[in-house]
Design a protein around this motif. Sequence first.
Motif, PDB file in Angstrom:
ATOM      1  N   GLU A 119       0.832  -1.204   0.000  1.00  0.00           N
ATOM      2  CA  GLU A 119       0.000   0.000   0.000  1.00  0.00           C
ATOM      3  C   GLU A 119       0.869   1.258   0.000  1.00  0.00           C
ATOM      4  O   GLU A 119       0.596   2.211  -0.754  1.00  0.00           O
ATOM      5  CB  GLU A 119      -0.928   0.007   1.214  1.00  0.00           C
ATOM      6  CG  GLU A 119      -1.821   1.226   1.262  1.00  0.00           C
ATOM      7  CD  GLU A 119      -2.737   1.249   2.467  1.00  0.00           C
ATOM      8  OE1 GLU A 119      -3.819   1.843   2.346  1.00  0.00           O
ATOM      9  OE2 GLU A 119      -2.378   0.702   3.527  1.00  0.00           O
ATOM     10  N   ALA A 120       1.908   1.285   0.803  1.00  0.00           N
ATOM     11  CA  ALA A 120       2.781   2.462   0.881  1.00  0.00           C
ATOM     12  C   ALA A 120       3.456   2.732  -0.465  1.00  0.00           C
ATOM     13  O   ALA A 120       3.521   3.881  -0.918  1.00  0.00           O
ATOM     14  CB  ALA A 120       3.821   2.279   1.979  1.00  0.00           C
ATOM     15  N   LEU A 121       3.943   1.686  -1.106  1.00  0.00           N
ATOM     16  CA  LEU A 121       4.611   1.856  -2.402  1.00  0.00           C
ATOM     17  C   LEU A 121       3.644   2.386  -3.453  1.00  0.00           C
ATOM     18  O   LEU A 121       3.961   3.322  -4.195  1.00  0.00           O
ATOM     19  CB  LEU A 121       5.239   0.540  -2.860  1.00  0.00           C
ATOM     20  CG  LEU A 121       6.447   0.076  -2.052  1.00  0.00           C
ATOM     21  CD1 LEU A 121       6.803  -1.373  -2.391  1.00  0.00           C
ATOM     22  CD2 LEU A 121       7.636   0.997  -2.283  1.00  0.00           C
ATOM     23  N   LEU A 122       2.456   1.781  -3.529  1.00  0.00           N
ATOM     24  CA  LEU A 122       1.476   2.244  -4.518  1.00  0.00           C
ATOM     25  C   LEU A 122       0.985   3.655  -4.203  1.00  0.00           C
ATOM     26  O   LEU A 122       0.748   4.447  -5.119  1.00  0.00           O
ATOM     27  CB  LEU A 122       0.293   1.275  -4.596  1.00  0.00           C
ATOM     28  CG  LEU A 122       0.575  -0.067  -5.260  1.00  0.00           C
ATOM     29  CD1 LEU A 122      -0.676  -0.950  -5.231  1.00  0.00           C
ATOM     30  CD2 LEU A 122       1.079   0.106  -6.681  1.00  0.00           C
ATOM     31  N   THR A 123       0.854   3.979  -2.922  1.00  0.00           N
ATOM     32  CA  THR A 123       0.432   5.324  -2.527  1.00  0.00           C
ATOM     33  C   THR A 123       1.448   6.357  -2.986  1.00  0.00           C
ATOM     34  O   THR A 123       1.081   7.424  -3.504  1.00  0.00           O
ATOM     35  CB  THR A 123       0.225   5.407  -0.998  1.00  0.00           C
ATOM     36  OG1 THR A 123      -0.829   4.502  -0.639  1.00  0.00           O
ATOM     37  CG2 THR A 123      -0.146   6.818  -0.557  1.00  0.00           C
ATOM     38  N   ASP A 124       2.743   6.042  -2.836  1.00  0.00           N
ATOM     39  CA  ASP A 124       3.795   6.969  -3.270  1.00  0.00           C
ATOM     40  C   ASP A 124       3.743   7.212  -4.774  1.00  0.00           C
ATOM     41  O   ASP A 124       3.819   8.355  -5.230  1.00  0.00           O
ATOM     42  CB  ASP A 124       5.184   6.440  -2.890  1.00  0.00           C
ATOM     43  CG  ASP A 124       5.466   6.551  -1.399  1.00  0.00           C
ATOM     44  OD1 ASP A 124       4.709   7.245  -0.687  1.00  0.00           O
ATOM     45  OD2 ASP A 124       6.442   5.932  -0.945  1.00  0.00           O
ATOM     46  N   VAL A 125       3.612   6.141  -5.539  1.00  0.00           N
ATOM     47  CA  VAL A 125       3.578   6.290  -6.995  1.00  0.00           C
ATOM     48  C   VAL A 125       2.295   7.003  -7.423  1.00  0.00           C
ATOM     49  O   VAL A 125       2.318   7.882  -8.290  1.00  0.00           O
ATOM     50  CB  VAL A 125       3.717   4.922  -7.707  1.00  0.00           C
ATOM     51  CG1 VAL A 125       3.630   5.090  -9.219  1.00  0.00           C
ATOM     52  CG2 VAL A 125       5.028   4.257  -7.327  1.00  0.00           C
ATOM     53  N   ALA A 126       1.182   6.654  -6.789  1.00  0.00           N
ATOM     54  CA  ALA A 126      -0.092   7.308  -7.116  1.00  0.00           C
ATOM     55  C   ALA A 126      -0.025   8.804  -6.817  1.00  0.00           C
ATOM     56  O   ALA A 126      -0.528   9.620  -7.592  1.00  0.00           O
ATOM     57  CB  ALA A 126      -1.232   6.663  -6.329  1.00  0.00           C
ATOM     58  N   SER A 127       0.609   9.151  -5.723  1.00  0.00           N
ATOM     59  CA  SER A 127       0.757  10.555  -5.353  1.00  0.00           C
ATOM     60  C   SER A 127       1.561  11.314  -6.406  1.00  0.00           C
ATOM     61  O   SER A 127       1.182  12.421  -6.821  1.00  0.00           O
ATOM     62  CB  SER A 127       1.437  10.655  -3.988  1.00  0.00           C
ATOM     63  OG  SER A 127       1.708  11.977  -3.658  1.00  0.00           O
ATOM     64  N   ALA A 128       2.650  10.722  -6.850  1.00  0.00           N
ATOM     65  CA  ALA A 128       3.462  11.347  -7.902  1.00  0.00           C
ATOM     66  C   ALA A 128       2.655  11.462  -9.189  1.00  0.00           C
ATOM     67  O   ALA A 128       2.717  12.479  -9.892  1.00  0.00           O
ATOM     68  CB  ALA A 128       4.738  10.527  -8.135  1.00  0.00           C
ATOM     69  N   TRP A 129       1.869  10.440  -9.496  1.00  0.00           N
ATOM     70  CA  TRP A 129       1.050  10.437 -10.706  1.00  0.00           C
ATOM     71  C   TRP A 129       0.015  11.563 -10.657  1.00  0.00           C
ATOM     72  O   TRP A 129      -0.200  12.266 -11.643  1.00  0.00           O
ATOM     73  CB  TRP A 129       0.373   9.071 -10.846  1.00  0.00           C
ATOM     74  CG  TRP A 129      -0.157   8.822 -12.216  1.00  0.00           C
ATOM     75  CD1 TRP A 129      -1.465   8.886 -12.594  1.00  0.00           C
ATOM     76  CD2 TRP A 129       0.578   8.472 -13.394  1.00  0.00           C
ATOM     77  NE1 TRP A 129      -1.581   8.601 -13.929  1.00  0.00           N
ATOM     78  CE2 TRP A 129      -0.344   8.342 -14.450  1.00  0.00           C
ATOM     79  CE3 TRP A 129       1.922   8.262 -13.655  1.00  0.00           C
ATOM     80  CZ2 TRP A 129       0.032   8.013 -15.741  1.00  0.00           C
ATOM     81  CZ3 TRP A 129       2.286   7.926 -14.940  1.00  0.00           C
ATOM     82  CH2 TRP A 129       1.357   7.808 -15.963  1.00  0.00           C
ATOM     83  N   ARG A 130      -0.602  11.748  -9.490  1.00  0.00           N
ATOM     84  CA  ARG A 130      -1.588  12.824  -9.326  1.00  0.00           C
ATOM     85  C   ARG A 130      -0.918  14.197  -9.457  1.00  0.00           C
ATOM     86  O   ARG A 130      -1.490  15.126 -10.005  1.00  0.00           O
ATOM     87  CB  ARG A 130      -2.285  12.698  -7.978  1.00  0.00           C
ATOM     88  CG  ARG A 130      -3.316  11.615  -7.931  1.00  0.00           C
ATOM     89  CD  ARG A 130      -4.019  11.573  -6.576  1.00  0.00           C
ATOM     90  NE  ARG A 130      -4.975  10.507  -6.543  1.00  0.00           N
ATOM     91  CZ  ARG A 130      -4.699   9.254  -6.179  1.00  0.00           C
ATOM     92  NH1 ARG A 130      -3.488   8.929  -5.801  1.00  0.00           N
ATOM     93  NH2 ARG A 130      -5.641   8.329  -6.191  1.00  0.00           N
TER      94      ARG A 130
END
Length: 139
Positions: A119-130
Amino acid sequence: MSAMRGAAAYGRGASAYAKVGVESAVMSASPHQLIVMLFDGALAAIRTARIHLEGGNVAEKGKAISKALDIVNNGLLAALDAERGGEIAERLASLYDYVARLLLSANRHDDVESLNQAEALLTDVASAWREIDGQASAG
């Protein structure tokens, strides 16, 4: 008995309405927004898996992890363009592979920490994507 049928019909109707809402959002989304939706779906599935894992509901935990895996492998990973994305796409592919292995480990060993890490890894990438989308909209 009639109340039961009414509640079941309402549940089906609400589910169908939600599905139409999701389908409408997908149809009108930009490619960037579609990726954000994939991240959101994977993260929601991971949170659902954690709830079921902590509640001891093995079958539902497995379903939720399978959904997250499907989104990571057949959505996020499949959307990468190795030719145009170059090294970034290569690194993201490695990250998504690692996240998939974390999810498998979480499922196999009932490991909350693996779910948390995925979850933490995907949250980081999703945040950058947003953030990229926000910069593109502002620019």
